[in-house]
Design an enzyme around this catalytic site. Sequence first.
Site, PDB file in Angstrom:
ATOM      1  N   VAL A   1       0.810  -1.218   0.000  1.00  0.00           N
ATOM      2  CA  VAL A   1       0.000   0.000   0.000  1.00  0.00           C
ATOM      3  C   VAL A   1       0.843   1.268   0.000  1.00  0.00           C
ATOM      4  O   VAL A   1       0.299   2.363  -0.161  1.00  0.00           O
ATOM      5  CB  VAL A   1      -0.962   0.043   1.209  1.00  0.00           C
ATOM      6  CG1 VAL A   1      -1.992  -1.067   1.119  1.00  0.00           C
ATOM      7  CG2 VAL A   1      -0.207  -0.011   2.524  1.00  0.00           C
ATOM      8  N   TYR A   2       2.142   1.158   0.189  1.00  0.00           N
ATOM      9  CA  TYR A   2       2.976   2.358   0.197  1.00  0.00           C
ATOM     10  C   TYR A   2       3.085   2.902  -1.232  1.00  0.00           C
ATOM     11  O   TYR A   2       3.689   2.289  -2.113  1.00  0.00           O
ATOM     12  CB  TYR A   2       4.376   2.054   0.732  1.00  0.00           C
ATOM     13  CG  TYR A   2       4.449   1.666   2.192  1.00  0.00           C
ATOM     14  CD1 TYR A   2       3.329   1.718   3.021  1.00  0.00           C
ATOM     15  CD2 TYR A   2       5.645   1.233   2.755  1.00  0.00           C
ATOM     16  CE1 TYR A   2       3.402   1.364   4.357  1.00  0.00           C
ATOM     17  CE2 TYR A   2       5.726   0.883   4.104  1.00  0.00           C
ATOM     18  CZ  TYR A   2       4.603   0.941   4.892  1.00  0.00           C
ATOM     19  OH  TYR A   2       4.686   0.582   6.217  1.00  0.00           O
ATOM     20  N   SER A   3       2.478   4.059  -1.437  1.00  0.00           N
ATOM     21  CA  SER A   3       2.471   4.711  -2.755  1.00  0.00           C
ATOM     22  C   SER A   3       1.931   3.783  -3.846  1.00  0.00           C
ATOM     23  O   SER A   3       2.431   3.772  -4.978  1.00  0.00           O
ATOM     24  CB  SER A   3       3.875   5.214  -3.122  1.00  0.00           C
ATOM     25  OG  SER A   3       4.254   6.274  -2.276  1.00  0.00           O
ATOM     26  N   GLY A   4       0.922   2.988  -3.501  1.00  0.00           N
ATOM     27  CA  GLY A   4       0.283   2.129  -4.495  1.00  0.00           C
ATOM     28  C   GLY A   4       1.221   1.131  -5.143  1.00  0.00           C
ATOM     29  O   GLY A   4       1.056   0.793  -6.321  1.00  0.00           O
ATOM     30  N   GLY A   5       2.209   0.651  -4.395  1.00  0.00           N
ATOM     31  CA  GLY A   5       3.170  -0.308  -4.930  1.00  0.00           C
ATOM     32  C   GLY A   5       4.456   0.321  -5.415  1.00  0.00           C
ATOM     33  O   GLY A   5       5.445  -0.387  -5.652  1.00  0.00           O
TER      34      GLY A   5
END
Length: 352
Positions: free
Chosen positions: A61-65
């Site tokens: 989930v960090y920056s959408g991958g």
Amino acid sequence: MEYRRLGASGLMVPALSFGAGTFGGRGELFGAWGTTDASEARRLVDICLEAGVTMFDTADVYSGGASEEVLGAAVKGRRDQVIISTKAGLPTGDGPGEAGTSRARLITAVDRALRRLGTDHIDLFQLHAFDAGTPVQEALSTLDDLVRAGKLRYTGVSNFSGWQLMKSLADADTRGHQRYAAHQVYYSLVGRDYEWELMPLAQDQGVGAVVWSPLGWGRLTGRIRRGSPLPAGSRLHATADYGPPVADELLYRVVDALDAVAEETGRTVPQIAINWLLRRPTVSSVIIGARNEEQLRQNLGAVGWSLTEDQVARLDAASATTAPYPYFPYERQEGFARLNPHPLRPAAVPLG
């Protein structure tokens, strides 16, 4: 760099790990954390490896991958020198299969993480949150299958309550599944809830704490002071509502104590806050973050020295809060304490 066992497992991890939440920088939350690209990330990884920091933590989930993608690019060509830790389980979309820890979701999440990271295995894979809709047996058996397939080496969880973690460990023991080696937890001088239940559980069950946000969601950077407005450049302006709440009086009391110790030691407020954590029972590794080289080098200065017992006692006192029920009787009443030893108290006096 000191290396410690990850709980009761055989995996040795550095006392400090690097959090790649600043890599990628997509979205409101993670864009405020940092926007480190692959070139900058490679330089930060260089500095980490020079200092012996070999574990790098990220999540889908960090920056959408994008965080996983940037980390993968930054460690390319030296994969055998690093320990990659990532997480899955939180929602990555609105679809029914884009959240949780079901068998289908975990298999898909691991395969996608491997592609983004550019590797054939993940050293430590953690469930990012407890999924009440999926039986613990389903999650554990799926992780076992992924370990046997060579895609995962060790498994853990993050942000579990005591009963959720204990239920999972008991089920693993009953069915012969691999036990969780790590619990990634919030723990800081302004957030000591971990100590009431999760720390005694971790000590009893051999689960290593991997600490996130050791500076209290950016509050213990040394820039926040009693009677002063929040600095204009603080990321708390954009991110405070996402993180753990901290009462103002507790924060100022802790910062006052940190300032006093900083004057005595010549160390910075963040270095002292992190060093305090490294002394705590069950802590295997503390995750440090940095948006630039200067921040990273400052945080690396948290190791290689020790606070005195008096300094620790003063920090303990400044950060102490009343335990919630049912724990406060065990802190206040001798009879309860004798029956239930705690990692931060002297051993209970044997009865009889």
